[in-house]
Design an enzyme around this catalytic site. Structure first.
Site, short mmCIF file in Angstrom:
data_model
loop_
_atom_site.label_atom_id
_atom_site.label_comp_id
_atom_site.label_asym_id
_atom_site.label_seq_id
_atom_site.Cartn_x
_atom_site.Cartn_y
_atom_site.Cartn_z
N GLY A 67 79.93 -75.25 6.91
CA GLY A 67 79.46 -73.88 6.75
C GLY A 67 80.32 -73.01 5.88
N LYS A 68 81.22 -73.65 5.07
CA LYS A 68 82.12 -72.85 4.24
C LYS A 68 81.35 -72.11 3.15
CE LYS A 68 84.50 -76.45 3.03
NZ LYS A 68 83.64 -77.43 3.73
N SER A 69 80.57 -72.85 2.36
CA SER A 69 79.80 -72.20 1.28
C SER A 69 78.77 -71.23 1.84
CB SER A 69 79.11 -73.27 0.43
OG SER A 69 80.06 -74.11 -0.20
N SER A 90 -11.47 -0.78 0.18
CA SER A 90 -10.11 -0.82 0.73
C SER A 90 -10.14 -1.13 2.21
CB SER A 90 -9.42 0.53 0.51
OG SER A 90 -9.15 0.74 -0.84
N GLY A 124 87.54 -77.08 5.78
CA GLY A 124 86.82 -77.82 6.81
C GLY A 124 86.05 -78.94 6.19
N PRO A 125 85.54 -79.81 7.00
CA PRO A 125 84.78 -80.95 6.48
C PRO A 125 83.51 -80.46 5.79
CG PRO A 125 85.36 -81.27 8.79
CD PRO A 125 85.68 -79.85 8.46
N SER A 126 82.88 -81.35 5.02
CA SER A 126 81.62 -81.03 4.37
C SER A 126 80.56 -80.74 5.42
CB SER A 126 81.16 -82.19 3.48
OG SER A 126 82.08 -82.42 2.44
N GLY A 127 79.76 -79.72 5.16
CA GLY A 127 78.71 -79.34 6.10
C GLY A 127 79.17 -78.45 7.21
N HIS A 177 -3.40 6.08 3.49
CA HIS A 177 -4.25 4.93 3.24
C HIS A 177 -3.64 3.64 3.79
CE1 HIS A 177 -6.06 1.72 0.64
NE2 HIS A 177 -7.14 2.48 0.75
N ASP A 227 0.84 -1.20 0.00
CA ASP A 227 0.00 0.00 0.00
C ASP A 227 0.87 1.24 0.00
OD1 ASP A 227 -2.37 1.79 0.66
OD2 ASP A 227 -3.29 -0.20 0.83
#
Length: 1906
Positions: A1558-1560, A695, A1553-1556, A432, A387
């Protein structure tokens, strides 16, 4: 390597994609062109449906019924515009000729159709011709469509000129043959979208539907080409251009000239408007005028024409002709294609102490304005008002805590939540807006003030305000009303009041303006919003304000208020000076023309005529009149000033009336910020004023609507108490329906004039219950707004809301909706009241009032009638469905004796009846015509003075009746069920171009190519994506369980580390295929396209079969055959492309995967190869890996194609018949069960098969490799038998697998065949019963085959997956066991914190990471028990000292006694077991046998350190410190015991040493073939650096090891010699051969150095040894390790090599293992080993002189030489034992060490493989006996050892003291053993200081340690 396409491949694939897209587009267009044919049968169904609902019993005769039916459902083909009515049966449609012969035929046929409607044969012929012509039109259109797509850019200019007129969009009126419904509207939309081509730059907007125009027409914005194509559609009856004259709605006269004009557009751009304005201004130059165009929004334009010397705001000028200028401007604009409606802007104007007592009263009495009679006041609600302004300082709105929130929302303000300042932020004096807001919700903050009695109605509600004016000017809202309503809606308002509007100045009184359309549009978009509009104060009929004609708004007229208001408040607060009239005195005498009100009042006593201009006299006269004539001034009378209806098209307005005369409310004092209420006392002329008008009525009605909304939202309905489950969110249409339903027609007198009589308002009832003056009556809320707390007696009115009947929750309420041809019924019962009290009871006349309201779509302003969707309300007797009355009937519009006329104008319909007997009533709402649907609606009814309730059921039909029903695009049938309700409409037939969809029971275009592509391809891709997401999620979960990251070794394949026994999971398999995911995606996409193409073929085959009976020529099937051919070609093309790509991926994957496995094998340490057979490993590499690859790639493609085919086929079979489809799903569980059982057997048998294959391969390889042994011992027959046994195992397992798959396949086949038979039988039955067509049966059968095939494929995927897991087990065991390097130090820290045991996997997290981290940061030495430091030689959690970087650790529960074939030996002894027990044990072993894979790996993988010490050069110095060692395969046997040795650089050393002994093993430890175990393993140093910190490859680049068995490759001799170095020269090879004394015999060979080893025959052992030595010499390494290199040489060669070694020692460190004294005689030092102990060391002469072990080994008389006591030898490192004594590691002190057992000796010093079980048990018994003997000896030796230790400590102390005195190091390194470490410490290796220098420095001269 990524997958790449070659250039031809790219072109090929790109062309294929374009071909598919074009095909899809053309197919889409063709399907769009195939629309439903609305034939006579469809119209007949509508008529039958209508005739059924309007039963024969309604009227006396058939004639009345037919008249009624024709009136409601008239198919009159007229287009109703405001300016013109177009009779389409006379006016021809648009000319689609365009010089085309076929189109000429079409026009002729159309004319024939119009002229020969009664001739069915001619119509059929014409329809056939039309169809043919439509086909040619479509072909022509699509040809031009394709040509336009392919047109080059060079032709743009010509193209634009040729097509500008053809493709310029314009407005066309399109009329349909039949009533428009949802489907036909969507058809038109789809057509416009599918054929729309936007070519012109000035028209970038799309073709679209603009508005509905009655009858059965749409205003459409499209191109001419589209209109031509659309006119050929069977469902279109007429198309014509929207003529410019029908767009203009202007009157050119002086009153309106200069006011803005609004142009409604269908699309616009700024450039377009600028072009218009420039063109028009150039035209208006000669008229001395201009035009200003302003774009309000994209669809609304404001235009002002003005003279050159005036601004656009001026209205007129004498210097130019605005009338002529306006005519030129608006005629030109109407001719523009973008405009569709032109109207004049209208002049806007604005249009309580006792008012609430009227609104909340009844027809008989008023109520008190208090909280008792009016308890609800809008609490929790926000109403909005737009408004002139709001005086925020007025006590009705001010807040002592918060200021007014301008342009923001603040719900904390007590009254105003927002104030939007569109113009300003205040109201003018006596404004208004302030008065309106006060009437609605104003109230002082202090309710005790007297002025609070004038508060508004909804005092607890809050206001959202929109300021529309500046100063005292009239309101000026935005041109686009949505810009005003939307902010208020967003602020929370749901009820809005507008007390202003515009008055037409051009004669269209009550016309539907664009403003009204804007209001309707907003309410249609926001249905929960309500807008109330003032009707206006023009007092005449059809004088409504323009905005008040909006269909969806609640238009409010003004009634008078309570009589007491006239004699009190009105006289106090009304300004009667406004009523002063000076015109009549002026006419009487000219001298009175200049009189003022004061002058009039001063002479009024002399001239009575001056009372007209004297306010005091006027007030006195009013007071006299109010007092003496109360019948003219009370709440039962209308205000004489209130504007009346109808609208221009005859609609009923206003809707309701509210008090609007002499309303006293808040008064604004303008800019003054002082609170004008003062102390709130009365009277208060500063704070209050009285005004009259609609209104004033509108805010009161707005407040009442707000309270009504609170009543529903808070759950007061229907109990009168706030109940949570009764809370209902109402729509605007429901509030409107409730307001109207409970309104009451005023029955007072109406004041015409003093001379006229005072007739009753009843004569003005145009319909029963409503009239054009007061609408549906005045608000009387108390009749039903029941609040129990204020009135314990329920009202006498029973109220029902549609959709809120019995067993329906208010919280779930929503509006019902209807489409064309549908209806909805509500049933209730009535019984006469037995008493005058109680619920629903009353003593008056029984009365039923029903109200239907719907929010209608906005109308086209230029239409003659503005109702779009037409619903009808009917009241029927539910017992026989006879119509009692229809909505909006009765009154003066229905003369006596005439048939009730249906309402086709209003979107509000009501029924009022007075029942006379107990009866079941049924209200039915019919969707008569819903072109824009579905249409939602609200239905409310109430009953009074009787007993009313919802009916238990609402019958809709008669039992047993069948009736055709309306369905979209087809015809259906429905039956009346036992509950007297219609059953669901079942499709009987579909129109042409549509197919039956059993899922929705409708006729759809659901089966078009486009939808299939989307459903099949899209659905499949979604499933695959979900599958991949699931796999990634599983991978994520696995990553959370460990701290490993997946790694890539260069093959592109990633593997996540896990324990060896961990299952292979989908993420593991996905990692194998992830490098090829792009290629596989492309292959999958190709498979999807091919599968989709194959799926469509049965559909078209079924169409051909269906159309055979009605087809006359095979040529009519041409398009179907072409489509089938194209689909087959696409299937062929993409199938081959997909196969080609997948084949390449297969080969690439097997190549990379085998490479990956081979890398993992090569990376293993020596222990792995000791435990596993090479033939078995090769079987995994060659057999398992390809099998795994095939399964993986096959699974992915099978899933893609299977899911694609399954989903697509299921779509079709479900749309064809969902009942038949259920038969397939009934078989799915059985198929799944069979597959599950099959997979379990398949998994086990596949593993067995792979295992037996490996065993057979292993045996064959070993036999062929050891052929000398086999032949020598004549064991050929034995080996053949064993191999045959292995093959028999393979055969038996394969046979079981074949039997399993055969039985499973047979079961599936029987099930599928049975299923096919059932489906075929039932489908044939349906065909016979006419419920199915032959074509559908054939299509369904083919699709069932597809479904079965796809299902079998998918179930087979599961079986393949199980087989894949079987083959993947051994592959992943190898991949996971491969040593790998951590990538970052952070990962090592994470592993440490995770508690990894020895660097392996597994979690040890105790959940206390925070505490652990704190301990570390605080520098604490003590770590939690689960934390394992990554530093070497730390004891593992298993109690063993294992190296974390060793793959061969004895970790976890790994059983190293397992045989190489994977069969676990049972630990329990078999001694004393019975035969039965032995058998059970054997069976148990057999079960364990098949669980194994034949591969033995460590429990956890090897983790290499993240960083190494990199050596760039090497001196060659090696030192052993306290080294002990056990082989992983024999963890119970210790090979080396506490060895201490030192090899100086550049010298030669011998090991004997003998075989077994631990050389290798010692040499292999130097080469780091085996890592040392934990702290007890000691350390080996190279140049002072622990070799554990040196990268193995880096270390071995300085070390060469010649094994006692020469290993040669199948290559030339030269290649074997030069193998150790890259790119060796021939000179290097020959020189090395000469030094190894191999050159001579090589030259004797035919090809010399190019001789292949195999071609050289059997080289002797010595020759092979010399080649191996030559290879070592050629490597030129700093350290040379020679293991028995002279063992097989003749004396001459042995002597030569010995001399060569002497040469090599110059600059090299050489360590030799030998059994001959000649080989080590000249060594600088010799170390003697026995049983893993270092017993002697020294030169040859020294050792021979000592006469110890060395002497006994190499002297001629061994027995006569006594063995020296090793414990007294200073060179025996075991005397100074740094470790705890161990009975198993300490030899006897008083006798020589006994020789090792023969069964433990292994030739060539290699660790022997595990012995058979019996030998192993014997060995264990012997070892146990030895341990017992050693324990006895140990007890005897303990005292002696203690004494020796004490002596040693005393000697050490003496030596240390002597050393300190001399300050010199000892002369011999080995003389002074290191002191024993503390119990809590470990021996520390030499490390570097902070500068990187060694802490232990070597003296260069003496080479001694400092």
């Amino acid at each position: 390597m990524k997958f790449q396409f070659s250039s031809p491949s790219k072109i090929f694939l790109f062309s294929s994609v374009i071909l598919i897209l074009i095909f899809i587009g053309i197919k889409f267009e063709l399907l769009e062109d195939t629309n439903s044919n609305r034939n006579d049968k469809f119209n007949n169904i509508i008529n039958r449906f209508i005739n059924y609902n309007i039963d024969d019993s309604i009227y006396k005769n058939k004639q009345q019924q037919q008249q009624f039916s024709n009136k409601i459902y008239s198919n009159e083909k007229k287009i109703l515009l405001k300016n013109k009515i177009i009779d389409t049966t006379i006016k021809p449609s648009i000319n689609i000729n365009n010089n085309n012969n076929n189109n000429n035929k079409l026009n002729n046929n159309n004319n024939n159709n119009n002229n020969n409607n009664n001739n069915n044969n001619n119509n059929n012929n014409n329809n056939n011709n039309n169809n043919n012509n439509n086909y040619y039109n479509s072909i022509e259109y699509y040809s031009s469509f394709v040509s336009r797509l392919l047109k080059s850019n060079d032709d743009d200019g010509i193209y634009y000129d040729d097509y500008q007129s053809k493709y310029k969009k314009n407005h066309y009126i399109v009329q349909f043959k039949d009533r428009i419904n949802d489907e036909t509207r969507e058809q038109l939309k789809e057509f416009l979208i599918g054929t729309d081509i936007t070519i012109l730059k000035e028209q970038p907007f799309k073709s679209h539907i603009v508005h509905y125009i009655p009858h059965d027409s749409f205003l459409v914005f499209m191109t001419k080409e589209q209109s031509v194509l659309l006119s050929s559609k069977e469902w279109i009856s007429w198309i014509g251009e929207h003529e410019p004259s029908n767009k203009i709605h202007l009157n050119y006269h002086e009153k309106s000239i200069g006011y803005p004009v609004y142009i409604i557009l269908s699309g616009s751009t700024n450039s377009l408007i600028q072009r218009w304005e420039n063109t028009l201004n150039s035209i208006l130059t000669s008229y001395n005028s201009k035009v200003k165009l302003t774009l309000i929004n994209q669809k609304k334009l404001k235009s002002i024409v003005y003279c050159n010397d005036e601004s656009p705001s001026s209205s007129s000028s004498s210097s130019c002709s605005l009338i002529g200028s306006e005519k030129i401007v608006y005629k030109w604009i109407s001719e523009q294609s973008e405009s569709n409606y032109i109207e004049r802007s209208e002049k806007l104007q604005t249009a309580n102490r006792l008012s609430p007592t009227v609104i909340f009263g009844t027809k008989d009495k008023l109520v008190n304005n208090d909280r008792i009679d009016i308890p609800l006041r809008g609490k929790g609600q926000i109403l909005s008002i737009a408004d002139t302004g709001l005086d925020g300082s007025h006590c009705f709105f001010s807040d002592s805590k918060y200021p007014i929130p301008f342009n923001q929302v603040n719900e904390n303000h007590r009254k105003v939540v927002t104030y939007i300042t569109y113009h300003d932020n205040e109201d003018y004096v006596n404004g208004h807006g302030t008065h309106v807001c006060g009437s609605a919700a104003g109230t002082p903050e202090d309710s005790s003030w007297a002025i609070s009695s004038f508060s508004g109605l909804a005092t607890d509600a809050k206001i959202a305000f929109y300021d529309l004016s500046s100063g005292s000017s009239e309101p000026t809202p935005p041109e686009d009303y949505s810009q005003m309503y939307k902010p208020l809606y967003d602020a929370g308002a749901r009820v809005h009041g507008d007390s202003w509007g515009s008055v037409s100045l051009q004669g269209y009184y009550g016309g539907y303006s664009d403003d009204a359309g804007g209001i309707d549009a907003f309410l249609y978009e926001y249905p929960e919003f309500s807008i109330l509009r003032a009707a206006g104060n023009n007092e005449l009929f059809a004088s409504l304000l323009a905005q008040a004609t909006a269909k969806n708004a609640i238009t409010v007229g003004a009634e008078q208020t309570a009589h007491v208001n006239y004699v009190s408040d009105a006289l106090e607060y009304y300004d009667f000076s406004d009523n002063a009239n000076f015109q009549r005195p002026c006419l009487f005498d000219k001298k009175y023309c200049n009189y003022t009100t004061a002058k009039c009042c001063s002479e009024v006593s002399n001239v009575k005529g001056l009372q007209l201009c004297c306010p005091a006299s006027i007030k006195q006269n009013a007071s006299d009149s109010f007092t003496t004539q109360p019948q003219f001034y009370n709440e039962n009378n209308m205000g004489s000033f209130s504007s009346k209806g109808p609208t221009h098209d005859g609609r009923l307005k206003p809707d309701i009336v509210a008090p609007g005369e002499y309303i006293t409310s808040a008064r604004s004092n303008g800019e003054n910020s002082t609170d004008q209420c003062g102390d709130g006392s009365l009277p208060n002329a500063n704070g209050l004023m009285s005004i009259s008008g609609t209104s004033m009525a509108t805010p009161l009605a707005t407040a009442a609507t707000t309270i009504l909304r609170q009543y529903l939202v808070d759950g007061y309905f229907p109990t009168g108490e706030s109940v949570e489950e009764n809370k209902l969110l109402p729509t605007g249409s429901l509030l409107k329906a409730l307001m109207i339903n409970n309104a009451q027609l005023l029955n007072g007198t109406y004041f015409w004039s003093a001379s006229s009589t005072n007739p009753s308002n009843a004569i003005f009832e145009q319909i029963n219950g409503a009239n054009l003056i007061q609408g549906w009556g005045a608000l009387r809320m108390n009749n039903w707004l029941y609040v129990k707390s204020s009135n314990p007696t329920p009202p006498s009115r029973w109220i029902g809301i549609g959709g809120l009947g019995k067993n329906q929750k208010a919280t779930e309420w929503k509006e019902d909706s209807l489409s064309s041809g549908l209806n909805k019924s509500y049933c209730f019962t009535y019984k006469p009241s037995s008493s005058s009290s109680g619920s629903g009871g009353g003593g008056g006349t029984p009365r039923i009032v029903a109200t239907l309201v719907w929010t209608d779509p906005p109308s086209y302003s230029g239409a003659k009638f503005n109702l779009v969707n037409n619903l009808d309300l009917l009241l029927l007797n539910s017992d026989d469905d006879s119509i009692i009355t229809i909505g909006n009937s009765g009154g003066s519009l229905q003369p006596a004796g005439k048939v009730a006329q249906p309402d086709t104008l209003n979107n509000v319909e009501g029924i009022i009846i007075n029942p006379t007997k107990a009866m079941n009533y049924k209200f039915t709402i019919a969707g008569t015509n819903v072109p824009i649907g579905p249409q939602k609606f609200s239905f409310v009814f109430h009953g009074e003075n009787g007993q009313f309730d919802w009916a238990d059921s609402c019958p809709q039909c008669v039992d047993g009746v069948q009736f055709p029903c309306l369905i979209t695009n087809g015809i259906g049938i429905q039956s009346c069920g036992s509950d007297l309700l219609w059953t669901k409409c079942i499709v009987q037939s579909c129109n042409e171009g549509y197919n039956y969809n059993s899922l929705k029971n409708t006729c759809d275009k659901f089966l078009s190519y486009n939808y299939i592509i989307i459903i099949v391809a899209g659905g499949t891709m979604v499933l695959i994506i979900l599958l991949l997401m699931w796999i990634k999620y599983q991978e994520y979960k696995e990553s959370k369980r460990d701290s490993f990251r997946r790694f890539d070794d260069g093959t592109g394949i990633f593997v996540r580390p896990k324990d060896k026994d961990a299952k292979v999971t989908p993420p593991d398999l996905y990692n194998l295929v992830s490098p090829f995911i792009i290629e596989l995606t492309i292959a999958t996409a190709c498979s999807l396209v091919a599968t989709a193409a194959s799926i469509l073929q049965p559909f078209y085959i079924g169409n051909i079969v269906n159309n055979i009976p009605t087809t006359k020529s095979i040529g009519e099937f041409k398009s179907d055959f072409i489509i089938i051919f194209i689909l087959a070609f696409i299937e062929f093309l993409f199938t081959n492309v997909g196969s080609w790509i997948s084949g390449i991926v297969n080969e690439k994957m097997v190549m990379r995967l085998q490479n990956k496995v081979f890398r993992a094998l090569i990376a293993q340490d020596m222990g792995f190869f000791q435990r596993n057979n090479s033939a078995l490993l090769m079987n995994v590499l060659i057999v398992d890996t390809p099998m795994l690859r095939s399964a993986l790639t096959g699974i992915l493609l099978s899933i893609a194609t299977g899911v694609c085919k399954l989903v697509g086929s299921l779509v079709f079979i479900f749309t064809i018949s969902w009942k038949l489809s259920l038969a397939f799903f009934a078989a799915v569980p059985i198929l799944g069960l069979v597959t599950q059982i099959q997979s379990q057997f398949t998994k086990r048998l596949t593993r067995q098969l792979l295992f037996h294959n490996s065993k057979a391969s292993q045996h064959g390889t070993e036999s062929l490799t050891n052929m000398h042994v086999v032949t020598n011992y004549c064991k050929q027959e034995k080996e053949m038998v064993k191999y045959s046994d292995q093959l028999m195992n393979v055969f038996i397992t394969a046979r079981k697998l074949i039997i399993t798959n055969t039985f499973a396949g047979t079961g599936k086949w029987l099930l599928i065949e049975s299923l096919t038979f059932v489906i075929l039988y039932f489908s044939a039955y349906l065909v016979i019963q006419k419920q199915f067509t032959v074509g559908l049966m054939i299509s369904f059968s083919l699709y069932i085959g597809y479904v079965v095939d796809a299902s079998s494929s998918l179930f087979g995927v599961y079986v393949s997956y199980i087989q894949c897991l079987a083959s993947a087990t051994r592959v992943f065991m190898i991949l996971r066991s491969a040593p790998r390097k951590r990538t970052t130090l952070e990962e090592e820290e994470a592993d440490r914190l995770a508690g990894l045991s020895g660097g392996g996997g597994g979690g040890g997290d105790n959940g206390d990471d925070k505490k652990d981290k704190q301990n570390i940061e605080n520098g604490k030495d003590v770590l939690p028990s689960n934390i394992i430091t990554p530093i070497d030689n730390v004891e593992n959690s298993n109690g063993k000292q294992d190296d974390p970087n060793n793959n061969n650790n004895n970790i976890g529960n790994l059983d190293y006694s397992e045989q190489l074939d994977g069969v676990s030996t049972v630990a329990d002894s078999t001694v004393g077991l019975t035969k039965r027990e032995l058998k059970k044990q054997k069976e148990k072993e057999q079960k364990e046998y098949f669980k194994q894979t034949g591969i033995s790996v460590a429990e956890t993988p090897t983790f290499l350190p993240s960083s190494y010490t990199e050596l760039t050069e090497c001196r060659g110095e090696i030192e052993f410190k306290n080294v002990s060692f056990r082989y992983p395969t024999r963890p119970d046997v210790q090979v080396l015991h506490n060895i201490n040795m030192k090899f100086e650089a550049g010298k030669c050393y011998g090991l004997v040493g003998p075989s077994g002994s631990g050389k290798s093993t010692t040499l292999e430890l130097i080469s780091k073939f085996y890592p040392l175990h934990g702290e007890t393993g000691g350390k080996i140093y190279m140049d002072g650096i622990d070799i554990a910190k040196i990268r193995p490859n880096n270390l071995r680049s300085f070390v060469t090891n010649v094994h006692q068995h020469p290993f040669l490759f199948d290559a030339t001799i030269g290649e074997n010699i030069g193998y150790a170095i890259d790119n060796p020269t021939q000179e290097d090879i020959i020189e090395a051969a000469k030094l190894a004394y191999a050159h001579e015999f090589i030259n004797d060979l035919p090809k010399k150095y190019d001789t292949q080893i195999g071609e050289a025959g059997n080289l002797s052992g010595g020759q092979k040894k010399r080649i191996a030595v030559a290879r070592a010499i050629c490597a030129k390494r700093k350290i040379m390790l020679l293991d028995e290199i002279t063992a097989e040489l003749d004396p001459e060669s042995e002597e030569a090599i010995t001399q060569s070694i002497k040469v090599l020692t110059q600059g090299h460190t050489v360590v030799m293992v030998a059994h001959k004294v000649a080989a080590v005689r000249d060594c600088d030092k010799i170390f003697v080993l026995e049983k893993g102990y270092l017993v002697e060391e020294g030169t040859h002469d020294e050792l021979m002189a000592n006469k110890g072990k060395y002497y006994r080994m190499f002297s001629e008389d061994k027995d006569d030489t006594p063995l020296q006591n090793n414990n007294n030898n200073k060179n025996n490192n075991n005397n100074n034992n740094n470790n705890e004594p161990s009975s198993s590691s300490t030899p006897p002190n008083d006798q020589p060490t006994p020789p090792p057992q023969e069964q433990q000796e292994q030739k060539n010093d290699q660790p022997p493989p595990p012995p058979p079980q019996e030998q192993q048990e014997q060995q264990e018994q012997q070892q146990q006996q030895q341990q017992e003997q050693q324990q006895q000896q140990q007890q005897q030796q303990q005292q002696q050892q203690q004494q020796q230790q004490q002596q040693q400590q005393q000697q050490q102390q003496q030596q240390q003291q002597q050393q300190q005195q001399n300050d010199q190091p000892p002369n011999d390194y080995d003389q002074v053993p290191p002191p024993p470490p503390l119990p809590s410490e470990s021996p520390s290796p030499p490390t570097g200081n902070n500068d990187g220098q060694p802490l232990v420095q070597m003296d260069e001269e003496n080479d001694e340690e400092r």
